[in-house]
Design an enzyme around this catalytic site. Structure first.
Site, mmCIF file in Angstrom:
data_model
loop_
_atom_site.group_PDB
_atom_site.id
_atom_site.type_symbol
_atom_site.label_atom_id
_atom_site.label_comp_id
_atom_site.label_asym_id
_atom_site.label_seq_id
_atom_site.Cartn_x
_atom_site.Cartn_y
_atom_site.Cartn_z
ATOM 1 N N ASP A 291 2.027 7.030 3.791
ATOM 2 C CA ASP A 291 2.025 8.129 4.353
ATOM 3 C C ASP A 291 1.014 9.177 5.439
ATOM 4 O OD1 ASP A 291 -1.480 7.659 4.617
ATOM 5 O OD2 ASP A 291 -0.965 6.379 3.582
ATOM 6 N N GLU B 152 2.455 -4.768 -2.273
ATOM 7 C CA GLU B 152 2.643 -4.739 -0.754
ATOM 8 C C GLU B 152 3.178 -6.392 -0.600
ATOM 9 O OE1 GLU B 152 -0.552 -2.601 0.647
ATOM 10 O OE2 GLU B 152 -1.041 -4.001 0.517
HETATM 11 N N1 SAH Z 1 -6.238 2.494 -5.919
HETATM 12 C C1 SAH Z 1 -4.934 2.162 -4.968
HETATM 13 C C2 SAH Z 1 -5.404 1.645 -3.829
HETATM 14 C C3 SAH Z 1 -4.972 2.189 -2.417
HETATM 15 S S1 SAH Z 1 -5.782 1.791 -0.967
HETATM 16 C C4 SAH Z 1 -4.124 1.178 -5.843
HETATM 17 O O1 SAH Z 1 -4.223 0.887 -6.332
HETATM 18 O O2 SAH Z 1 -3.205 2.093 -5.746
HETATM 19 C C5 SAH Z 1 -5.123 2.068 -0.295
HETATM 20 C C6 SAH Z 1 -4.644 0.334 0.165
HETATM 21 O O3 SAH Z 1 -3.567 1.166 1.102
HETATM 22 C C7 SAH Z 1 -5.770 -0.162 1.017
HETATM 23 O O4 SAH Z 1 -5.418 -0.826 1.107
HETATM 24 C C8 SAH Z 1 -5.120 0.711 2.612
HETATM 25 O O5 SAH Z 1 -5.490 -0.410 3.629
HETATM 26 C C9 SAH Z 1 -3.342 1.003 3.271
HETATM 27 N N2 SAH Z 1 -3.082 2.411 3.416
HETATM 28 C C10 SAH Z 1 -2.250 3.251 2.902
HETATM 29 N N3 SAH Z 1 -2.546 4.789 3.366
HETATM 30 C C11 SAH Z 1 -3.874 4.960 4.446
HETATM 31 C C12 SAH Z 1 -4.606 5.450 4.389
HETATM 32 N N4 SAH Z 1 -4.145 6.641 4.931
HETATM 33 N N5 SAH Z 1 -5.556 5.607 4.740
HETATM 34 C C13 SAH Z 1 -6.741 4.389 4.478
HETATM 35 N N6 SAH Z 1 -5.770 3.471 3.913
HETATM 36 C C14 SAH Z 1 -4.236 3.163 4.075
#
Ligand code: SAH
Length: 234
Positions: free
Chosen positions: A198, A13
């Site tokens: 998403d 990000e």
């Molecule tokens: N294992 C994954 C973890 C991603 S978690 C990886 O390393 O690729 C998702 C991250 O994006 C979090 O930091 C959160 O703040 C954000 N995020 C994006 N879409 C989200 C959603 N629908 N619900 C919660 N967090 C979300």
């Protein structure tokens, strides 16, 4: 001299933004904590980017790492403004599209439930204030505003959905309110900048949709953050 400190969960990000400003890593600044400091001087002010850091070869996402990063960043760097920048889920029914960037107009937690205890539920919800210049900035840059709603999971259970909708949540993430909690304790203003990866009500697997759109959302996030920096650090 102004100091602005970004708090970001995932390297992906922050990477486009870090590269655009040639922000340098300050190795081990927060050791033994995993958080990583990047810094640059922009027009005579300090621009900091603090990443939550990594463990088990993964970015540390979620509320606990976000609290640690915000706490240590405020104590060590004394920023005038904290920016919680990252990706989030949006809601189709509220007009969100993939890669849209929003400015937050409030921050709540949606998955902290202690039934029967009204006072704790008020505390659990949080409802943290945002920087008072947020609306003016959103207006100037032509960005939508929405309420950040934070929990510890990427998926959305029916109870989460009910609480989110009941309290007007629009941008579902895993760090925003945690950053807001610490900023409120210190009285440091916080600006939320969130890009949609998403759609929580789109019917697709969140993880797949998130993974597919992370790059595009991080790119629109960079564009908006560059505009924000040129507004705030003239
Ligand atoms: N294992 C994954 C973890 C991603 S978690 C990886 O390393 O690729 C998702 C991250 O994006 C979090 O930091 C959160 O703040 C954000 N995020 C994006 N879409 C989200 C959603 N629908 N619900 C919660 N967090 C979300």
């Amino acid at each position: 001299m102004k100091k602005i400190c970004y708090i970001v969960a995932m390297e992906a990000e922050a990477r486009p933004f870090i590269e655009a400003y040639n922000i340098r890593l300050v190795p081990d600044f927060f050791a033994p904590l995993p958080c990583q400091l990047y810094e640059a001087e922009v027009n005579g002010s300090w621009l900091y980017v603090v990443l939550n850091g990594r463990q088990h070869e993964m970015d540390l996402v979620g509320c606990e790492p976000a609290c640690v990063a915000t706490q240590v960043a405020i104590q060590r760097l004394h920023p005038d403004l904290v920016v919680s920048s990252g990706t989030c889920g949006g809601f189709k029914m509220k007009g969100a599209n993939i890669a849209d960037v929003y400015i937050g107009n409030g921050a709540i937690f949606h998955d902290r439930r202690v039934s029967g205890d009204d006072e704790w539920n008020v505390q659990g919800l949080g409802n943290y204030p945002v920087w008072e210049g947020s609306a003016e900035l959103a207006d100037k840059l032509g960005l939508k505003m929405g309420k950040v709603t934070t929990g510890s999971s990427l998926d959305m259970q029916p109870i989460d959905r009910d609480i989110i909708l009941e309290h007007g949540g629009e941008l579902k993430d895993m760090e925003g309110a945690a950053v807001g909690f610490v900023c409120q304790l210190y009285g440091v203003p916080v600006l939320y900048v969130k890009a949609v990866t998403d759609l929580c009500d789109g019917g697709e697997s969140t993880y797949e949709e998130f993974s597919r759109n992370l790059k595009a959302a991080s790119e629109t996030l960079r564009q908006v953050n560059e505009q924000i920096i040129s507004e705030l650090l003239r």
